[in-house]
Design a protein around this motif. Structure first.
Motif, mmCIF file in Angstrom:
data_model
loop_
_atom_site.group_PDB
_atom_site.id
_atom_site.type_symbol
_atom_site.label_atom_id
_atom_site.label_comp_id
_atom_site.label_asym_id
_atom_site.label_seq_id
_atom_site.Cartn_x
_atom_site.Cartn_y
_atom_site.Cartn_z
ATOM 1 N N ALA A 113 48.807 31.951 21.977
ATOM 2 C CA ALA A 113 48.463 31.216 20.758
ATOM 3 C C ALA A 113 46.844 30.925 21.134
ATOM 4 C CB ALA A 113 49.203 30.137 20.395
ATOM 5 N N ILE A 114 46.569 30.350 22.187
ATOM 6 C CA ILE A 114 45.111 29.784 22.530
ATOM 7 C C ILE A 114 44.225 30.993 22.806
ATOM 8 C CG2 ILE A 114 43.585 28.640 24.315
ATOM 9 C CD1 ILE A 114 46.045 26.851 24.797
ATOM 10 N N GLU A 115 44.592 32.090 23.454
ATOM 11 C CA GLU A 115 43.692 33.433 23.445
ATOM 12 C C GLU A 115 43.568 34.012 22.249
ATOM 13 O OE1 GLU A 115 45.491 36.125 26.303
ATOM 14 O OE2 GLU A 115 44.688 35.102 27.771
ATOM 15 N N GLY A 116 44.711 33.886 21.090
ATOM 16 C CA GLY A 116 44.396 34.354 19.851
ATOM 17 C C GLY A 116 43.297 33.597 19.090
ATOM 18 N N ILE A 117 43.286 32.312 19.483
ATOM 19 C CA ILE A 117 42.173 31.555 18.732
ATOM 20 C C ILE A 117 40.832 31.795 19.345
ATOM 21 C CG2 ILE A 117 41.583 29.196 18.209
ATOM 22 C CD1 ILE A 117 44.402 28.244 18.220
ATOM 23 N N VAL A 118 40.531 31.616 20.682
ATOM 24 C CA VAL A 118 39.363 31.594 21.282
ATOM 25 C C VAL A 118 39.307 32.902 22.340
ATOM 26 C CG1 VAL A 118 38.783 29.044 21.186
ATOM 27 C CG2 VAL A 118 40.462 30.022 23.034
ATOM 28 N N LYS A 119 39.689 34.021 21.854
ATOM 29 C CA LYS A 119 39.814 35.051 22.773
ATOM 30 C C LYS A 119 38.293 35.569 23.031
ATOM 31 C CE LYS A 119 41.778 39.917 23.561
ATOM 32 N NZ LYS A 119 42.526 40.988 22.764
ATOM 33 N N SER A 120 37.661 35.823 21.972
ATOM 34 C CA SER A 120 36.240 36.109 22.331
ATOM 35 C C SER A 120 35.558 35.121 23.054
ATOM 36 C CB SER A 120 35.358 36.375 20.859
ATOM 37 O OG SER A 120 35.385 35.131 20.192
ATOM 38 N N GLU A 121 35.573 33.855 22.845
ATOM 39 C CA GLU A 121 34.899 32.818 23.636
ATOM 40 C C GLU A 121 35.125 32.847 25.220
ATOM 41 O OE1 GLU A 121 36.260 32.464 20.820
ATOM 42 O OE2 GLU A 121 34.820 31.498 19.399
ATOM 43 N N LEU A 122 36.636 33.131 25.495
ATOM 44 C CA LEU A 122 37.083 33.327 26.774
ATOM 45 C C LEU A 122 36.529 34.503 27.533
ATOM 46 C CD1 LEU A 122 41.040 32.149 26.489
ATOM 47 C CD2 LEU A 122 38.973 30.920 27.406
ATOM 48 N N GLN A 123 36.492 35.691 26.568
ATOM 49 C CA GLN A 123 35.709 36.798 27.230
ATOM 50 C C GLN A 123 34.307 36.463 27.584
ATOM 51 O OE1 GLN A 123 37.803 39.532 28.078
ATOM 52 N NE2 GLN A 123 35.862 40.116 29.115
ATOM 53 N N ALA A 124 33.683 35.517 26.583
ATOM 54 C CA ALA A 124 32.394 35.589 26.834
ATOM 55 C C ALA A 124 32.109 34.759 28.105
ATOM 56 C CB ALA A 124 31.628 34.883 25.712
ATOM 57 N N ILE A 125 33.057 33.936 28.486
ATOM 58 C CA ILE A 125 32.982 32.984 29.721
ATOM 59 C C ILE A 125 33.157 33.959 30.961
ATOM 60 C CG2 ILE A 125 34.160 31.230 31.093
ATOM 61 C CD1 ILE A 125 34.947 29.867 28.542
ATOM 62 N N VAL A 126 34.067 34.950 30.848
ATOM 63 C CA VAL A 126 34.029 35.681 31.943
ATOM 64 C C VAL A 126 32.923 36.588 32.114
ATOM 65 C CG1 VAL A 126 35.624 37.924 32.651
ATOM 66 C CG2 VAL A 126 36.512 35.843 31.798
ATOM 67 N N ASN A 127 32.433 37.286 31.044
ATOM 68 C CA ASN A 127 31.123 38.129 31.036
ATOM 69 C C ASN A 127 29.905 37.415 31.703
ATOM 70 O OD1 ASN A 127 32.556 39.960 29.926
ATOM 71 N ND2 ASN A 127 31.988 39.605 27.841
ATOM 72 N N LEU A 128 29.964 35.887 31.126
ATOM 73 C CA LEU A 128 28.759 35.022 31.476
ATOM 74 C C LEU A 128 28.969 34.873 33.284
ATOM 75 C CD1 LEU A 128 26.473 33.255 31.029
ATOM 76 C CD2 LEU A 128 28.090 31.170 30.382
ATOM 77 N N GLY A 129 30.090 34.764 33.750
ATOM 78 C CA GLY A 129 30.261 34.678 35.030
ATOM 79 C C GLY A 129 29.803 35.928 35.905
ATOM 80 N N GLY A 130 30.054 37.169 35.322
ATOM 81 C CA GLY A 130 29.460 38.323 35.771
ATOM 82 C C GLY A 130 27.993 38.360 35.925
ATOM 83 N N ILE A 131 27.511 37.754 34.667
ATOM 84 C CA ILE A 131 26.044 37.835 34.477
ATOM 85 C C ILE A 131 25.384 36.993 35.622
ATOM 86 C CG2 ILE A 131 24.112 37.044 33.023
ATOM 87 C CD1 ILE A 131 25.913 38.292 30.781
ATOM 88 N N LEU A 132 26.118 35.592 35.574
ATOM 89 C CA LEU A 132 25.389 34.592 36.512
ATOM 90 C C LEU A 132 25.459 35.176 38.161
ATOM 91 C CD1 LEU A 132 26.863 31.347 35.100
ATOM 92 C CD2 LEU A 132 24.481 32.324 34.782
ATOM 93 N N GLY A 133 26.635 36.074 38.292
ATOM 94 C CA GLY A 133 26.929 36.510 39.719
ATOM 95 C C GLY A 133 25.840 37.317 39.986
ATOM 96 N N PHE A 134 25.536 38.346 39.075
ATOM 97 C CA PHE A 134 24.475 39.288 39.181
ATOM 98 C C PHE A 134 23.096 38.499 39.240
ATOM 99 C CE2 PHE A 134 21.107 42.134 37.233
ATOM 100 C CZ PHE A 134 21.499 43.434 38.029
ATOM 101 N N VAL A 135 22.608 37.705 38.599
ATOM 102 C CA VAL A 135 21.622 36.906 38.756
ATOM 103 C C VAL A 135 21.288 36.345 39.919
ATOM 104 C CG1 VAL A 135 20.067 34.933 37.838
ATOM 105 C CG2 VAL A 135 21.336 36.727 36.268
ATOM 106 N N VAL A 136 22.351 35.877 40.523
ATOM 107 C CA VAL A 136 22.398 34.905 42.035
ATOM 108 C C VAL A 136 22.318 36.250 42.952
ATOM 109 C CG1 VAL A 136 23.736 33.773 43.598
ATOM 110 C CG2 VAL A 136 23.795 32.974 41.168
ATOM 111 N N GLY A 137 23.062 37.432 42.783
ATOM 112 C CA GLY A 137 22.729 38.310 43.840
ATOM 113 C C GLY A 137 21.262 38.769 43.621
ATOM 114 N N SER A 138 20.679 39.059 42.555
ATOM 115 C CA SER A 138 19.363 39.418 42.347
ATOM 116 C C SER A 138 18.377 38.482 43.016
ATOM 117 C CB SER A 138 18.821 39.647 40.811
ATOM 118 O OG SER A 138 19.714 40.639 40.320
ATOM 119 N N ILE A 139 18.634 37.078 42.985
ATOM 120 C CA ILE A 139 17.740 36.178 43.598
ATOM 121 C C ILE A 139 17.803 36.329 44.852
ATOM 122 C CG2 ILE A 139 17.422 33.801 43.944
ATOM 123 C CD1 ILE A 139 18.312 33.366 41.135
#
Length: 410
Positions: A375-401
């Protein structure tokens, strides 16, 4: 630049992106999973079950408090009730109920409604109305206006038509006063005492020629012979009386007298006294025997058949069908005026009855962790996926630094 140097430069951003992506994904999954606690021996593994299943009881209470404290406040419920109970909606609902009730009457094959209505009518006429009549009959002005109105508008102006007078005269001559009845009445009247009284009175009060006839001949002998004739000669005396009725035109005289009979021909004082006497007679009869009359009348009626006729008339009445909208509108306006005054009190009374907060808690408790996750994933599925993607982006930025710092150190 050899291959090992290339991986040295590429690995920090790539590993940072992978770690950041999957770390956030695992963290989100750990909110719900595992659904149940996992034990090794008798020791519970930490972070099992997931955060939400482990705190589902508290979560249910927090959700309930949040909804009731911020969303479903009494003011919001009042606004919602006002929207739901708008005059047009209420009128449509009442009209639907009235038409449904009318259709139910038409489909009532067991005559249950007719039986209920029959019981009501029987109680009204046989029990309630007689008791009410006893109370009203004690008043001095009971039915005074109504009886006077009937007397003035019906009895006072009543007059037989020519046909009615003729029929009544025929009935009087043929049934009430036929020759045989007149003959027996004449015999009963001409007793020895009556004959003597008539003869003596005629002798004493006559004068002139009549005095001579009365004292020389008298009436006693004549009246005695008339009585004897009526007794001995029944057929002949009946025939003579019939001829006498025809020759004297008794029927026509009765017809004219009945046709001219009217209370308007009487003196005003007589009419007033007659009206008063009739009113007192009717009132006295109702006081003494009105209740008994109504009870007997009620017992002689087939109330179920009467109720069926009434309901059939109501079902087929065009007036009833056309008046449903008017009735529903009036009832909706009455309800609207009532709600304007007491809606706040009604909502305050309804909230504890509905027990919405407890319903929310029970529903959250009863929902399995898997269904809650879905039920929660059905409501905020795109938001949860955005958090996962943001984690990948932040990890990439930290690795780049880290890569930039490595290059600067070299």
């Amino acid at each position: 630049m050899n291959l090992s140097n290339i991986w040295l430069y590429i690995s920090p951003p790539v590993l940072g992106a992978v770690i950041g992506y999957f770390t956030n994904d695992i963290a989100i999954k750990m909110l719900f999973r595992p659904y149940r606690a996992i034990y090794i021996g008798k020791r519970q593994i930490p972070f099992t079950p997931g955060l939400i299943p482990a705190n589902q009881e508290r979560l249910a209470k927090r959700i309930s408090d949040t909804i009731m404290g911020s969303l479903l406040t009494p003011e919001e419920l009042q606004n919602l009730a006002r929207k739901l109970l708008e005059t047009e909606r209420v009128q449509a609902g009442i009209l639907w109920l009235l038409r449904l009730g009318l259709d139910q009457l038409q489909a009532d094959k067991e005559q249950r409604t007719a039986k209920v209505l029959a019981g009501i009518l029987q109680d009204l006429v046989g029990e309630s109305l007689p008791r009410l009549l006893k109370v009203l009959a004690r008043r001095d002005d009971f039915l005074e206006v109504q009886i006077n109105q009937i007397f003035d508008q019906v009895l006072l102006e009543f007059q037989l038509t020519e046909q009615q007078a003729s029929q009544l005269a025929d009935w009087l001559v043929q049934v009430v006063l036929p020759p045989d009845v007149l003959r027996m009445a004449l015999i009963d009247f001409l007793t020895d005492r009556n004959i003597q009284v008539i003869d003596e009175g005629f002798r004493e009060k006559s004068s002139g020629t009549y005095w001579v006839v009365a004292n020389l001949f008298g009436l006693k002998n004549t009246l005695t012979r008339l009585r004897t004739y009526c007794l001995d000669e029944k057929e002949e005396s009946n025939a003579r009386l019939k001829e006498l009725i025809q020759s004297l035109a008794i029927k026509e005289r009765l017809k004219q007298w009945l046709q001219n009979l009217s209370l308007q021909n009487l003196p005003v004082s007589t009419v007033r006294q007659l009206r008063k006497t009739m009113r007192e007679s009717i009132r006295s009869y109702i006081q003494n025997r009105g209740a008994e009359l109504l009870q007997g009348f009620s017992g002689s009626i087939n109330w179920e058949e009467t109720a069926s006729l009434v309901l059939k008339r109501l079902r087929n009445s065009a007036v009833v069908n056309t008046s449903l909208e008017v009735i529903s509108k009036e009832m909706a306006l009455i309800l609207e005026r009532y709600l304007e005054q007491d809606l706040e009190k009604i909502v305050q009374q309804v909230i504890p009855i509905l027990n919405i907060d407890q319903v929310i808690i029970e529903r959250v408790r009863a929902t399995s962790p898997k269904d809650l996750e879905a039920a929660i994933e059905g409501i905020v599925k795109s938001e949860l996926q955005a958090i996962v993607n943001l984690g990948g982006i932040l990890g990439f930025v930290v690795g780049s630094i880290q890569l930039v710092i490595l290059l600067l150190q070299q």
